[in-house]
Design a protein around this motif. Structure first.
Motif, mmCIF file in Angstrom:
data_model
loop_
_atom_site.group_PDB
_atom_site.id
_atom_site.type_symbol
_atom_site.label_atom_id
_atom_site.label_comp_id
_atom_site.label_asym_id
_atom_site.label_seq_id
_atom_site.Cartn_x
_atom_site.Cartn_y
_atom_site.Cartn_z
ATOM 1 N N VAL A 3 0.837 -1.211 0.000
ATOM 2 C CA VAL A 3 0.000 0.000 0.000
ATOM 3 C C VAL A 3 0.869 1.257 0.000
ATOM 4 O O VAL A 3 0.623 2.207 -0.754
ATOM 5 C CB VAL A 3 -0.961 -0.006 1.212
ATOM 6 N N PHE A 4 1.916 1.272 0.831
ATOM 7 C CA PHE A 4 2.822 2.421 0.885
ATOM 8 C C PHE A 4 3.519 2.625 -0.461
ATOM 9 O O PHE A 4 3.562 3.728 -0.996
ATOM 10 C CB PHE A 4 3.848 2.216 2.009
ATOM 11 N N SER A 7 1.094 3.797 -3.142
ATOM 12 C CA SER A 7 0.756 5.224 -3.051
ATOM 13 C C SER A 7 1.857 6.078 -3.663
ATOM 14 O O SER A 7 1.580 7.098 -4.295
ATOM 15 C CB SER A 7 0.497 5.628 -1.599
ATOM 16 N N PHE A 11 0.344 8.177 -6.647
ATOM 17 C CA PHE A 11 -0.065 9.514 -6.222
ATOM 18 C C PHE A 11 1.076 10.457 -5.878
ATOM 19 O O PHE A 11 0.829 11.554 -5.385
ATOM 20 C CB PHE A 11 -0.997 9.416 -5.012
ATOM 21 N N HIS A 15 0.086 14.524 -5.285
ATOM 22 C CA HIS A 15 0.180 15.083 -3.937
ATOM 23 C C HIS A 15 1.647 15.294 -3.575
ATOM 24 O O HIS A 15 2.102 14.907 -2.504
ATOM 25 C CB HIS A 15 -0.487 14.141 -2.936
ATOM 26 N N PHE A 19 4.226 14.215 -0.275
ATOM 27 C CA PHE A 19 5.306 13.240 -0.396
ATOM 28 C C PHE A 19 6.677 13.895 -0.226
ATOM 29 O O PHE A 19 7.588 13.296 0.331
ATOM 30 C CB PHE A 19 5.215 12.488 -1.723
ATOM 31 N N GLY A 128 8.571 3.633 -4.705
ATOM 32 C CA GLY A 128 7.348 2.836 -4.762
ATOM 33 C C GLY A 128 7.595 1.437 -5.293
ATOM 34 O O GLY A 128 7.071 0.450 -4.767
#
Length: 195
Positions: A3-4, A7, A11, A15, A19, A128
Motif C-alpha cells: 500500500v505504501f 501510493s 499519487f 500530492h 510526499f 514505490g
C-alpha cells in the motif's frame, strides 16, 4: 509495504507537497541522528530526540518550500548513484574519488535544476517500486518459488521491480503532462486597469 509503495507509484506527483514533506521529514530525521552521533560530547549532553526532531522538521520545511533545490539534490543523487553502478571503475569501494563523485553530482544537480519534475517522478517511482516488490516478494513470490538459487530469485524480483518502476513513471508522467512544479508557476499578474 504494498500500500505504501503503491501510493508512491500512483499519487506521488498528484500530492507532491505531501510526499516531499514526508521524504524531507524522514531524511531530516536521519541527518539529525547522524549529527547526534558526530557532535554529541562523550559524556552525554543533548538528547538524540532534539537532534532528530529539529532536523526532521527542518527537512520537511526545506523539502516543501524549496522544491527546485530538492530537484537539484534528487538529480545529483540519482546521477551519482547511477554512475557508481554503470561505471564502477571510477567509483571503487573504499577509494571514492572525490572528483568523480563531485562531477556526477554536479551533472545530476544541473539536470535536476532543469528537470525537477522528472527526477521527483523517477525517484518516487523508484521508492514505490522497491516497496511494492518487497511486499509482493514477501507475501506471494517467496511462497510460490520456495528455495531456489540466488540467481533465479534475483531474476524473479527483477521481473517484478522493472515493470513497477516503468508503470509508476509512465503513469505519473502521463497524468501530470500539463502540471508543473509549484515553484515554476509564474507570479500572478494584475488585471489591466479599465478606464
Amino acid at each position: 509495504s504494498i500500500v505504501f509503495g503503491g501510493s508512491f507509484l500512483l499519487f506521488a506527483w498528484k500530492h507532491h507537497s505531501y510526499f516531499l514533506g514526508v521524504t524531507g521529514f524522514l531524511v531530516g530525521g536521519w541527518v539529525g541522528l547522524m549529527l547526534n552521533s558526530h557532535l554529541q560530547p562523550a559524556g552525554g549532553g543533548v538528547t538524540p530526540m532534539l537532534y532528530l526532531a529539529t532536523c526532521a522538521v527542518g527537512g520537511a520545511f526545506i523539502a516543501t518550500c524549496w522544491r527546485r533545490f530538492v530537484g537539484i539534490l534528487l538529480g545529483g543523487f540519482t546521477v551519482a548513484i547511477l554512475g557508481s553502478v554503470l561505471f564502477p571503475s571510477y567509483f571503487r569501494p573504499g577509494d571514492h574519488t572525490l572528483s568523480a563523485i563531485s562531477m556526477a553530482f554536479l551533472l545530476g544537480g544541473g539536470l535536476g535544476a532543469i528537470f525537477p519534475k522528472f527526477f521527483f517522478i523517477f525517484n518516487s517511482s523508484l521508492i514505490g517500486a522497491v516497496f511494492v516488490t518487497y511486499g509482493i516478494s514477501a507475501a506471494i513470490v517467496s511462497k510460490l518459488i520456495g528455495e531456489v538459487k540466488a540467481d533465479l530469485a534475483v531474476l524473479v524480483h527483477l521481473c517484478i521491480f522493472l515493470p513497477m518502476l516503468l508503470f509508476g513513471m509512465m503513469y505519473q508522467l502521463t497524468t501530470s503532462q500539463h502540471e508543473s512544479i509549484a515553484d515554476d508557476d509564474a507570479a500572478p499578474r494584475r488585471a489591466p486597469a479599465q478606464a
